[in-house]
Design a protein around this motif. Structure first.
Motif, short mmCIF file in Angstrom:
data_model
loop_
_atom_site.label_atom_id
_atom_site.label_comp_id
_atom_site.label_asym_id
_atom_site.label_seq_id
_atom_site.Cartn_x
_atom_site.Cartn_y
_atom_site.Cartn_z
N HIS A 30 36.43 41.78 35.78
CA HIS A 30 37.06 42.65 36.77
C HIS A 30 36.56 44.09 36.68
CE1 HIS A 30 40.07 44.12 39.57
NE2 HIS A 30 40.46 45.02 38.67
N ARG A 74 48.34 40.07 39.36
CA ARG A 74 47.51 40.97 40.17
C ARG A 74 46.63 41.83 39.28
NH1 ARG A 74 45.82 42.16 45.01
NH2 ARG A 74 45.53 44.33 45.54
N SER A 77 43.29 47.80 41.74
CA SER A 77 42.05 48.44 42.15
C SER A 77 41.65 49.53 41.16
CB SER A 77 42.22 49.04 43.54
OG SER A 77 43.15 50.11 43.47
N GLU A 95 37.87 46.19 43.27
CA GLU A 95 38.91 46.00 44.28
C GLU A 95 40.09 45.28 43.64
OE1 GLU A 95 38.75 46.93 47.55
OE2 GLU A 95 36.85 47.91 47.11
N ARG A 97 43.00 42.51 43.36
CA ARG A 97 43.04 41.11 43.80
C ARG A 97 44.17 40.38 43.11
NH1 ARG A 97 40.36 37.35 40.29
NH2 ARG A 97 39.38 38.40 38.55
N ASP A 98 44.68 39.37 43.80
CA ASP A 98 45.69 38.52 43.20
C ASP A 98 45.02 37.50 42.29
OD1 ASP A 98 47.74 39.73 44.63
OD2 ASP A 98 47.52 38.37 46.33
N VAL A 99 45.72 37.11 41.25
CA VAL A 99 45.24 36.08 40.33
C VAL A 99 46.34 35.03 40.20
CG1 VAL A 99 43.64 37.51 39.03
CG2 VAL A 99 45.99 37.41 38.31
#
Length: 103
Positions: A30, A74, A77, A95, A97-99
């Motif tokens: 990430h 989540r 960002s 960015e 992002r959902d996980v």
């Protein structure tokens, strides 16, 4: 005024759990680290994708990135969680992002 000399916590005061390698790998990807590895003291270090030194890392405590954000479903960002190098000052802009949550 009375000063208490021994008020500094130990270096690992914030570690509440042992982090799983799989979770650290998700954070590493990430934030855009070139790679990561476990250190002898049970922590982790990250290699900068720009200059290749091991001075790269997340802009928040790794334990919080895993146990609050990742486990909460989540990855935020860059305003909250990015990667930054202390040597070359390279910074990433991930960015949010959902996980998927684990059951």
């Amino acid at each position: 005024m009375r000063v208490i000399a021994d008020t500094q916590p130990s270096a690992s005061w914030w570690r509440t759990t042992v982090l799983r390698r799989e979770d650290v790998e998700i954070i590493s990807v990430h934030i855009g680290a070139a790679e990561f590895e476990e250190t002898p003291d049970g922590g982790y270090r990250f290699r900068c994708p720009e200059c290749g030194v091991w001075d790269f890392g997340p802009t928040m405590v790794l334990d919080h990135a895993v146990n609050i954000w990742l486990k909460g479903g989540r990855l935020p960002s860059a305003a909250v969680l990015a990667g930054a190098c202390l040597t070359c000052e390279h910074a990433t802009q991930p960015e949010g992002r959902d996980v998927p949550l684990e059951e």
